[in-house]
Design a protein around this motif. Structure first.
Motif, mmCIF file in Angstrom:
data_model
loop_
_atom_site.group_PDB
_atom_site.id
_atom_site.type_symbol
_atom_site.label_atom_id
_atom_site.label_comp_id
_atom_site.label_asym_id
_atom_site.label_seq_id
_atom_site.Cartn_x
_atom_site.Cartn_y
_atom_site.Cartn_z
ATOM 1 N N GLU A 106 74.985 -27.930 21.488
ATOM 2 C CA GLU A 106 76.357 -27.597 21.870
ATOM 3 C C GLU A 106 77.148 -27.108 20.654
ATOM 4 O O GLU A 106 77.903 -26.137 20.751
ATOM 5 C CB GLU A 106 77.049 -28.812 22.496
ATOM 6 C CG GLU A 106 76.508 -29.177 23.855
ATOM 7 C CD GLU A 106 77.044 -30.499 24.384
ATOM 8 O OE1 GLU A 106 77.834 -31.176 23.671
ATOM 9 O OE2 GLU A 106 76.661 -30.864 25.505
ATOM 10 N N THR A 107 76.952 -27.784 19.525
ATOM 11 C CA THR A 107 77.637 -27.392 18.285
ATOM 12 C C THR A 107 77.244 -25.978 17.883
ATOM 13 O O THR A 107 78.098 -25.155 17.535
ATOM 14 C CB THR A 107 77.307 -28.382 17.148
ATOM 15 O OG1 THR A 107 77.739 -29.687 17.544
ATOM 16 C CG2 THR A 107 77.963 -27.986 15.842
ATOM 17 N N LEU A 108 75.941 -25.689 17.934
ATOM 18 C CA LEU A 108 75.466 -24.358 17.560
ATOM 19 C C LEU A 108 75.981 -23.299 18.534
ATOM 20 O O LEU A 108 76.402 -22.220 18.124
ATOM 21 C CB LEU A 108 73.931 -24.329 17.507
ATOM 22 C CG LEU A 108 73.290 -25.157 16.391
ATOM 23 C CD1 LEU A 108 71.773 -25.216 16.570
ATOM 24 C CD2 LEU A 108 73.641 -24.604 15.011
ATOM 25 N N ALA A 109 75.974 -23.622 19.825
ATOM 26 C CA ALA A 109 76.452 -22.668 20.834
ATOM 27 C C ALA A 109 77.944 -22.388 20.667
ATOM 28 O O ALA A 109 78.407 -21.296 20.997
ATOM 29 C CB ALA A 109 76.165 -23.210 22.234
ATOM 30 N N ALA A 110 78.679 -23.358 20.135
ATOM 31 C CA ALA A 110 80.128 -23.211 19.977
ATOM 32 C C ALA A 110 80.521 -22.527 18.662
ATOM 33 O O ALA A 110 81.705 -22.288 18.432
ATOM 34 C CB ALA A 110 80.791 -24.581 20.057
ATOM 35 N N LEU A 111 79.549 -22.190 17.835
ATOM 36 C CA LEU A 111 79.879 -21.516 16.577
ATOM 37 C C LEU A 111 80.567 -20.183 16.869
ATOM 38 O O LEU A 111 80.248 -19.506 17.857
ATOM 39 C CB LEU A 111 78.610 -21.240 15.759
ATOM 40 C CG LEU A 111 77.946 -22.418 15.069
ATOM 41 C CD1 LEU A 111 76.623 -21.986 14.430
ATOM 42 C CD2 LEU A 111 78.862 -23.025 14.008
ATOM 43 N N PRO A 112 81.493 -19.784 16.000
ATOM 44 C CA PRO A 112 82.114 -18.463 16.172
ATOM 45 C C PRO A 112 81.060 -17.357 16.099
ATOM 46 O O PRO A 112 80.024 -17.507 15.441
ATOM 47 C CB PRO A 112 83.078 -18.367 14.985
ATOM 48 C CG PRO A 112 83.181 -19.732 14.400
ATOM 49 C CD PRO A 112 81.974 -20.494 14.829
ATOM 50 N N GLU A 113 81.328 -16.276 16.770
ATOM 51 C CA GLU A 113 80.364 -15.174 16.832
ATOM 52 C C GLU A 113 79.987 -14.646 15.446
ATOM 53 O O GLU A 113 78.847 -14.257 15.225
ATOM 54 C CB GLU A 113 80.889 -14.042 17.715
ATOM 55 C CG GLU A 113 80.950 -14.397 19.188
ATOM 56 C CD GLU A 113 79.621 -14.876 19.769
ATOM 57 O OE1 GLU A 113 78.580 -14.244 19.510
ATOM 58 O OE2 GLU A 113 79.637 -15.897 20.480
ATOM 59 N N ASP A 114 80.941 -14.634 14.504
ATOM 60 C CA ASP A 114 80.613 -14.138 13.167
ATOM 61 C C ASP A 114 79.600 -15.046 12.476
ATOM 62 O O ASP A 114 78.751 -14.570 11.723
ATOM 63 C CB ASP A 114 81.877 -13.954 12.309
ATOM 64 C CG ASP A 114 82.641 -15.246 12.068
ATOM 65 O OD1 ASP A 114 82.716 -16.093 12.989
ATOM 66 O OD2 ASP A 114 83.189 -15.404 10.949
#
Length: 116
Positions: free
Chosen positions: A6-14
């Motif tokens: 979930e943390t990785l999926a929520a990272l900003p696109e940049d």
């Protein structure tokens, strides 16, 4: 989905974009690190021929991943440890997870890590 997923999926696109050159995408990053943790554990458990050499290579790759992720402005050591924790959670609960990653895909990413 685990907490680290979930943390990785929520990272900003940049931030996610930084993973593309080596891992193709953030999901493949997770799968590769999970497999690195599994390979390290299985090698320690089974002690195949020349296992010390194998462990040394696996650990060098893991450290390289940690440093690479840290260079992205993230805590590489914690992220890799959290993914390894997911593996061990599955292991103690007798879960065999099919990550949908072929050996060729895994090896290609390991080669990318080695070049990074």
């Amino acid at each position: 989905m685990t907490k680290i997923q979930e943390t990785l999926a929520a990272l900003p696109e940049d931030k996610k974009a930084l993973f593309i050159p080596v891992f193709d995408n953030i999901e493949k990053f997770y799968k590769v690190v999970y497999l690195i943790a599994r390979n390290e554990h299985v090698t320690e458990q089974e002690k195949p021929e020349r296992y010390e050499d194998r462990l040394q290579v696996i650990r060098q790759i893991r450290l390289k991943v940690e440093k690479l992720v840290t260079s992205f402005g993230l805590n590489g050591e914690d992220i890799v440890a959290d993914i390894a924790s997911d593996y061990f959670e599955d292991y103690v609960n007798y879960k065999e997870i099919d990550l949908g990653l072929t050996n060729d895909e895994f090896i290609a990413v390991i080669q990318n890590i080695s070049k990074a």
